[in-house]
Design an enzyme around this catalytic site. Structure first.
Site, short mmCIF file in Angstrom:
data_model
loop_
_atom_site.label_atom_id
_atom_site.label_comp_id
_atom_site.label_asym_id
_atom_site.label_seq_id
_atom_site.Cartn_x
_atom_site.Cartn_y
_atom_site.Cartn_z
N SER A 1 0.79 -1.26 -0.10
CA SER A 1 -0.16 0.11 0.01
C SER A 1 0.76 1.27 0.03
O SER A 1 0.15 2.36 -0.17
CB SER A 1 -0.95 0.01 1.26
N LYS B 1 0.31 3.81 -2.69
CA LYS B 1 -0.76 4.79 -2.80
C LYS B 1 -0.12 6.41 -2.66
O LYS B 1 -0.68 7.19 -2.63
CB LYS B 1 -1.80 4.50 -1.22
N SER C 1 -5.80 3.33 4.35
CA SER C 1 -5.22 2.72 3.31
C SER C 1 -6.63 2.18 2.65
O SER C 1 -6.23 1.08 1.90
CB SER C 1 -4.29 1.63 3.66
N LYS D 1 3.05 6.51 5.15
CA LYS D 1 2.26 5.42 4.65
C LYS D 1 2.98 4.17 4.96
O LYS D 1 3.85 3.68 4.75
CB LYS D 1 2.27 5.69 3.21
#
Length: 467
Positions: free
Chosen positions: A86, A89, A144, A257
């Site tokens: 993820s 992203k 997320s 993140k």
């Protein structure tokens, strides 16, 4: 005699066997230069082998980069391909924020909400539900949410496939060498990969976005009721280095993140700022909570060994250079441009380095020929410390200087001809005027002499009459 010989022989063997281990451990470790020759380090990397050996990281790949300068301060297999999960992203958020305003409305399509794996990260958005871009971004950053990433992709490019290609192309423009994206959310795919170095480049670009910087440290967000949801949605951040109650909290962390899939294990991008220095840490393929431990280790190393300094102010660099033009084998100076910096220059140096010892060298040609575009790179400023180049940046022209067009040349020649004619007329007039003046002066002198002679004759006549 023979016994003495054997005793001496075995004594020599014993001494030799004791010396062998010494020779075996005396091998010199490869220097930083040798590593560069092998392509294992980056030319921007500041490396101290002894201190590197002290860093124990569990991540398969890791990197520490100065966000201001892009300097790589530490890396571990940072250029090998890994599955990002993820943290993909980070690019999704970057492209979405560059597309429009946080107040823009986004309606979730069937594909956006259905094109996710069952049980993967989600905040339960329904098909046909409308959120603002801000709400979608927070859904991505804090939870997320995969459907939010898909919706952001459709918002930017109209389809998930087009967005994936957009992501990869943008990565290449940022200098990424081993990155290929096939989706906006980071769900596993054999053809969806990146490297720690490439992710650091993408993260660095996101930090340049002022909208992101305003929201990057938020750990809670509330989505109010929507057209299809009567209840509020409370979103809480997953990045434990940003959450004070967590045992992994890091007081200097400012954003980042998280990522996880079975194939990628834990991945993490984190930003931290301390004493005017902003760092980016990326760790890939970590087990358990090792991604937080490794990230703290990287930050501790960076903040204790380096500092970011403003070496040159843009307002202090002004180099003048002639712009010439050649016509009919004759070269003339048409204009003068000033070379300067577009922005202040920062460098990452060892924390105990003396900034006064940084050497500055400016190089440029004495003159350049037309045409010159505004902002053209016509010179270079190089900064070095103890023989190592810290950075080398271009100096840019402050204005444009165009070549003379045929029409302009015709007008110039016409103007020059008129000017020449006027000059010739002036010279002729001056000559004629001079001749006239000479004539008048000569005439006056002659008249004066004649008058004097006449006076003398008159005086002689008068004298004769009197006698």
């Amino acid at each position: 005699m023979k016994s003495k010989f054997f005793i001496l022989f075995f004594a020599l063997i014993f001494c030799f066997s004791n010396l062998c281990p010494v020779f075996a451990t005396a091998e010199t470790p490869p220097s930083a230069t040798e590593k560069n020759a092998e392509g294992k380090t980056d030319t921007d990397k500041t490396q101290k082998s002894k201190e590197d050996d002290e860093l124990t990281l569990s991540a398969a790949s890791a990197i520490l980069m100065d966000a201001k300068t892009g300097k790589v301060l530490y890396e571990k297999d940072a250029y090998s391909k890994q599955f990002p999960a993820s943290i993909t992203k980070v690019m999704t958020v970057l492209l979405a924020l560059e597309k429009g305003s946080l107040s823009d409305k986004i309606t979730f399509s069937h594909e956006a909400v259905s094109n996710v794996e069952p049980g993967s990260a989600s905040i339960g958005i329904q098909e046909g539900e409308t959120l603002t871009l801000e709400q979608v971004i927070f859904g991505i950053l804090l939870r997320s949410a995969n459907e939010c990433a898909n919706a952001a992709a459709e918002y930017v490019d109209g389809s998930l496939d087009k967005f994936a290609k957009h992501m990869t192309n943008r990565a290449k423009k940022l200098g990424c060498k081993n990155t290929n994206f096939v989706n906006a959310n980071g769900l596993f795919d054999e053809n969806h990969y990146t490297t720690a170095y490439d992710m650091a480049l993408i993260a660095r670009e996101l930090l340049k976005n002022e909208t992101y910087r305003k929201i990057m440290s938020e750990t809670h967000y509330q989505i109010p009721p929507t057209n299809l949801q009567e209840e509020e949605r409370n979103l809480h951040g997953q990045h434990q280095m940003l959450n004070p109650p967590s045992i992994y909290y890091y007081e200097w962390a400012t954003g980042g993140k998280t990522g996880y899939t079975t194939e990628s294990n834990n991945t993490l991008v984190t930003f931290a700022e301390k004493d005017g220095m902003e760092l980016i840490a990326v760790v890939l393929k970590c087990n358990g909570a090792e991604h937080y431990v490794d990230t703290k280790t990287l930050f501790a190393y960076g903040f204790s060994h380096f500092k970011t300094v403003n070496i040159v102010s843009a307002k202090d660099v002004h180099e003048k250079i002639n712009v010439t033009e050649t016509y009919k084998d004759k070269t003339t100076v048409k204009d003068v441009v000033t070379l300067g910096l577009k922005k202040d220059i920062y460098a990452t140096i060892p924390i105990d380095a003396d900034i006064s010892k940084i050497k500055k060298e400016i190089t440029h040609k004495k003159a350049v020929s037309v045409p010159i575009k505004k902002g053209a790179a016509l010179g270079k400023l190089t900064l070095s410390l103890d023989g190592e180049v810290l950075t080398s940046v271009n100096l840019h022209a402050d204005k444009a200087v165009a070549a003379t067009t045929p029409a302009e040349r015709k007008e110039m020649e016409k103007a020059a001809a008129i000017k020449t004619a006027k000059r010739v007329a002036t010279i002729i007039a001056a000559i004629i005027g001079g001749i006239v003046i000479v004539f008048l002066v000569t005439f006056a002198i002659c008249r004066y002499i004649g008058y004097r002679n006449w006076k003398k004759r008159c005086a002689k006549r008068k004298k004769r009459k009197n006698t």
